[in-house]
Write an enzyme that holds these catalytic residues in place. Structure first.
Site, PDB file in Angstrom:
ATOM      1  N   MET A 156       1.485  -4.217   4.624  1.00  0.00           N
ATOM      2  CA  MET A 156       0.938  -5.388   3.919  1.00  0.00           C
ATOM      3  C   MET A 156      -0.569  -5.487   4.171  1.00  0.00           C
ATOM      4  O   MET A 156      -1.067  -6.446   4.743  1.00  0.00           O
ATOM      5  CB  MET A 156       1.672  -6.637   4.424  1.00  0.00           C
ATOM      6  CG  MET A 156       1.505  -7.851   3.547  1.00  0.00           C
ATOM      7  SD  MET A 156       2.271  -7.651   1.940  1.00  0.00           S
ATOM      8  CE  MET A 156       2.829  -9.326   1.643  1.00  0.00           C
ATOM      9  N   GLY A 157      -1.286  -4.468   3.721  1.00  0.00           N
ATOM     10  CA  GLY A 157      -2.755  -4.515   3.772  1.00  0.00           C
ATOM     11  C   GLY A 157      -3.258  -5.142   2.482  1.00  0.00           C
ATOM     12  O   GLY A 157      -2.530  -5.885   1.815  1.00  0.00           O
ATOM     13  N   ARG A 158      -4.507  -4.794   2.138  1.00  0.00           N
ATOM     14  CA  ARG A 158      -5.106  -5.379   0.929  1.00  0.00           C
ATOM     15  C   ARG A 158      -4.280  -5.073  -0.312  1.00  0.00           C
ATOM     16  O   ARG A 158      -4.021  -5.951  -1.140  1.00  0.00           O
ATOM     17  CB  ARG A 158      -6.525  -4.832   0.735  1.00  0.00           C
ATOM     18  CG  ARG A 158      -7.519  -5.368   1.735  1.00  0.00           C
ATOM     19  CD  ARG A 158      -8.813  -4.601   1.630  1.00  0.00           C
ATOM     20  NE  ARG A 158      -8.681  -3.347   2.345  1.00  0.00           N
ATOM     21  CZ  ARG A 158      -9.514  -2.915   3.289  1.00  0.00           C
ATOM     22  NH1 ARG A 158     -10.561  -3.629   3.608  1.00  0.00           N
ATOM     23  NH2 ARG A 158      -9.307  -1.766   3.897  1.00  0.00           N
ATOM     24  N   ILE A 159      -3.845  -3.808  -0.460  1.00  0.00           N
ATOM     25  CA  ILE A 159      -3.103  -3.425  -1.666  1.00  0.00           C
ATOM     26  C   ILE A 159      -1.705  -4.048  -1.627  1.00  0.00           C
ATOM     27  O   ILE A 159      -1.208  -4.553  -2.635  1.00  0.00           O
ATOM     28  CB  ILE A 159      -3.057  -1.889  -1.814  1.00  0.00           C
ATOM     29  CG1 ILE A 159      -4.480  -1.337  -1.946  1.00  0.00           C
ATOM     30  CG2 ILE A 159      -2.204  -1.477  -3.020  1.00  0.00           C
ATOM     31  CD1 ILE A 159      -4.606   0.183  -1.842  1.00  0.00           C
ATOM     32  N   SER A 238       1.195   5.279  -1.518  1.00  0.00           N
ATOM     33  CA  SER A 238       0.157   5.397  -0.472  1.00  0.00           C
ATOM     34  C   SER A 238      -0.057   6.847  -0.066  1.00  0.00           C
ATOM     35  O   SER A 238      -1.008   7.487  -0.529  1.00  0.00           O
ATOM     36  CB  SER A 238       0.483   4.517   0.730  1.00  0.00           C
ATOM     37  OG  SER A 238       1.701   4.884   1.331  1.00  0.00           O
ATOM     38  N   ARG A 239       0.847   7.397   0.742  1.00  0.00           N
ATOM     39  CA  ARG A 239       0.697   8.788   1.153  1.00  0.00           C
ATOM     40  C   ARG A 239       2.072   9.470   1.203  1.00  0.00           C
ATOM     41  O   ARG A 239       3.021   8.916   1.772  1.00  0.00           O
ATOM     42  CB  ARG A 239       0.072   8.881   2.550  1.00  0.00           C
ATOM     43  CG  ARG A 239      -1.397   8.535   2.609  1.00  0.00           C
ATOM     44  CD  ARG A 239      -2.261   9.570   1.885  1.00  0.00           C
ATOM     45  NE  ARG A 239      -3.676   9.231   1.936  1.00  0.00           N
ATOM     46  CZ  ARG A 239      -4.323   8.483   1.025  1.00  0.00           C
ATOM     47  NH1 ARG A 239      -3.699   8.014  -0.037  1.00  0.00           N
ATOM     48  NH2 ARG A 239      -5.614   8.241   1.165  1.00  0.00           N
ATOM     49  N   GLU A 268      -0.145  18.014  -2.236  1.00  0.00           N
ATOM     50  CA  GLU A 268      -0.723  17.721  -3.559  1.00  0.00           C
ATOM     51  C   GLU A 268      -1.766  18.772  -3.917  1.00  0.00           C
ATOM     52  O   GLU A 268      -2.544  19.149  -3.035  1.00  0.00           O
ATOM     53  CB  GLU A 268      -1.361  16.330  -3.546  1.00  0.00           C
ATOM     54  CG  GLU A 268      -0.322  15.239  -3.321  1.00  0.00           C
ATOM     55  CD  GLU A 268      -0.917  13.826  -3.288  1.00  0.00           C
ATOM     56  OE1 GLU A 268      -2.129  13.679  -3.496  1.00  0.00           O
ATOM     57  OE2 GLU A 268      -0.155  12.881  -3.044  1.00  0.00           O
ATOM     58  N   HIS A 287      -0.991  11.156  -8.359  1.00  0.00           N
ATOM     59  CA  HIS A 287      -1.878  10.393  -7.457  1.00  0.00           C
ATOM     60  C   HIS A 287      -3.004   9.710  -8.245  1.00  0.00           C
ATOM     61  O   HIS A 287      -4.185  10.014  -8.052  1.00  0.00           O
ATOM     62  CB  HIS A 287      -2.440  11.323  -6.367  1.00  0.00           C
ATOM     63  CG  HIS A 287      -2.949  10.567  -5.166  1.00  0.00           C
ATOM     64  ND1 HIS A 287      -2.925  11.085  -3.897  1.00  0.00           N
ATOM     65  CD2 HIS A 287      -3.503   9.340  -5.042  1.00  0.00           C
ATOM     66  CE1 HIS A 287      -3.445  10.212  -3.054  1.00  0.00           C
ATOM     67  NE2 HIS A 287      -3.804   9.138  -3.731  1.00  0.00           N
TER      68      HIS A 287
HETATM   69  C1  8YV Z   1      -8.087   8.278  -3.930  1.00  0.00           C
HETATM   70  C2  8YV Z   1      -6.423   7.144  -2.572  1.00  0.00           C
HETATM   71  O1  8YV Z   1      -9.130   7.515  -4.307  1.00  0.00           O
HETATM   72  O2  8YV Z   1      -8.158   5.672  -2.024  1.00  0.00           O
HETATM   73  C3  8YV Z   1      -7.231   6.354  -1.612  1.00  0.00           C
HETATM   74  O3  8YV Z   1      -6.928   6.400  -0.405  1.00  0.00           O
HETATM   75  O4  8YV Z   1      -5.398   7.619  -2.253  1.00  0.00           O
HETATM   76  C4  8YV Z   1      -6.900   7.370  -3.963  1.00  0.00           C
HETATM   77  O5  8YV Z   1      -7.270   6.178  -4.513  1.00  0.00           O
HETATM   78  C5  8YV Z   1      -8.126   9.441  -4.811  1.00  0.00           C
HETATM   79  O6  8YV Z   1      -7.118  10.292  -4.484  1.00  0.00           O
HETATM   80  C6  8YV Z   1      -9.488  10.128  -4.701  1.00  0.00           C
HETATM   81  O7  8YV Z   1      -9.753  10.604  -3.396  1.00  0.00           O
END
Ligand code: 8YV
Length: 321
Positions: A156-159, A238-239, A268, A287
């Site tokens: 629950m960060g900014r996003i 996110s990741r 990726e 992504h």
């Molecule tokens: C990247 C992201 O901006 O901001 C992040 O951490 O995962 C994406 O928004 C994008 O992959 C460019 O690096």
């Protein structure tokens, strides 16, 4: 006095870069279709005073060791898991990211991905385009409701908070799990804190928005998927490294969860033969969380601004925390 050298690892549009040419001598990777190779990056970074990077470049101790003039690594992303921040700090090199400017855009995409997965939008679009729409039947391409369901936000960060605001507009019950409690989200959105285990068991939509750290690596494993409801939908924006993808594939195949919407992957770009790409109940995106023209321009400008500030002896706007 000669201008400081800035190396940019991606081909940025000239209208963004141009205003900075009076401040630095800009050198830029020139190919749109492939990332900078490691040797070129090492060579260029070794000469540079500032480096503008994206997630695909590993900025590690070995690379930084070559860089005698480097004062800043400005990552064009909110995440910075591609950068060894300790290795940079011990050499007095600033590391910056691009928070805030991408929050709402990434939340939009996360919500869109959740809706696309729940309402089978990608399948439905292909169905029409492939000329299969010949009839009507009560359960044709029937999906799952979003409104009034339970969303479980992990991270629950900014996003995460921006996704919670959208969920609130859809009358969803909001559960969250985070390292620390978020009083504002609790008071303003009625978000309820849950242990990870309880959230996984209760949520209809499990939405991963946590950064990749040693603690979150493969946190969504076989045990986590087994805890989820059989009709749960898993969303990751996110990741990819937070997910054990073999366990996810297994959970989707055996019906332990219903579907997944993925904007990120462990590797990726994902391999074209990857089993996740063969599954009808998985929506995959390349992504693109922050990928709107408006936001990508803001990210590029913020990264360049951070470089300009540091190279003129000031504090950057957004150092990594
Ligand atoms: C990247 C992201 O901006 O901001 C992040 O951490 O995962 C994406 O928004 C994008 O992959 C460019 O690096």
């Amino acid at each position: 006095m000669s201008k400081p050298i800035v190396y940019i690892t991606r081909c940025l549009p000239e209208d963004v870069v141009e205003p900075y040419r009076k401040h630095f001598q800009i050198d830029m990777w020139e190919y749109e279709d492939r990332p900078v190779d490691r040797n070129t990056l090492r060579e260029k970074a070794a000469q540079a005073d500032g480096l503008l990077t994206v997630l695909t470049e590993q900025v590690d101790d070995e690379l930084l060791e070559q860089c005698k003039n480097l004062k800043i690594v400005a990552n064009m992303a909110v995440g910075f898991d591609n950068i060894d921040v300790d290795a940079a700090s011990k050499r007095n090199i600033s590391v910056t990211n691009t928070p805030d400017v991408l929050t709402e855009t990434t939340a939009d995409l996360t919500f869109a991905l959740m809706m696309a997965t729940a309402r089978r939008l990608v399948e439905a679009s292909s169905y029409v385009k492939e000329g299969k729409w010949q009839n009507w039947s009560p359960l044709l391409l029937a999906g799952t409701d979003i409104h009034h369901k339970k969303i479980g936000i992990v991270g629950m960060g900014r996003i995460g908070e921006a996704v919670a605001r959208r969920a609130s507009g859809f009358s969803m019950d909001i559960l969250y799990h985070n390292r620390s409690r978020k009083k504002e989200a609790e008071d303003e959105l009625g978000a309820t804190y849950r242990s990870l285990e309880a959230l996984l068991e209760e949520a209809d939509y499990v939405v991963c928005l946590t950064p990749h750290t040693p603690e979150t690596e493969k946190m969504f494993d076989a045990e986590a998927f087994a805890r989820m409801k059989k009709d749960a939908i898993f969303i990751n924006a996110s990741r990819g490294m937070t997910v054990d993808e073999d366990a996810l594939i297994q959970a989707l195949k055996t019906g332990e969860i219903a579907a997944a919407g993925l904007d990120v992957f462990a590797e990726e770009p994902i391999d074209a033969d990857h089993p996740l790409l063969q599954m009808d109940n998985v929506v995959c995106l390349p992504h693109i969380g922050s990928a709107t023209k408006e936001t990508r321009y803001k990210m590029m400008e913020l990264a360049l601004e951070n470089i300009k500030l540091v190279l003129s002896g000031s504090e950057p706007k957004t150092p990594v925390e």
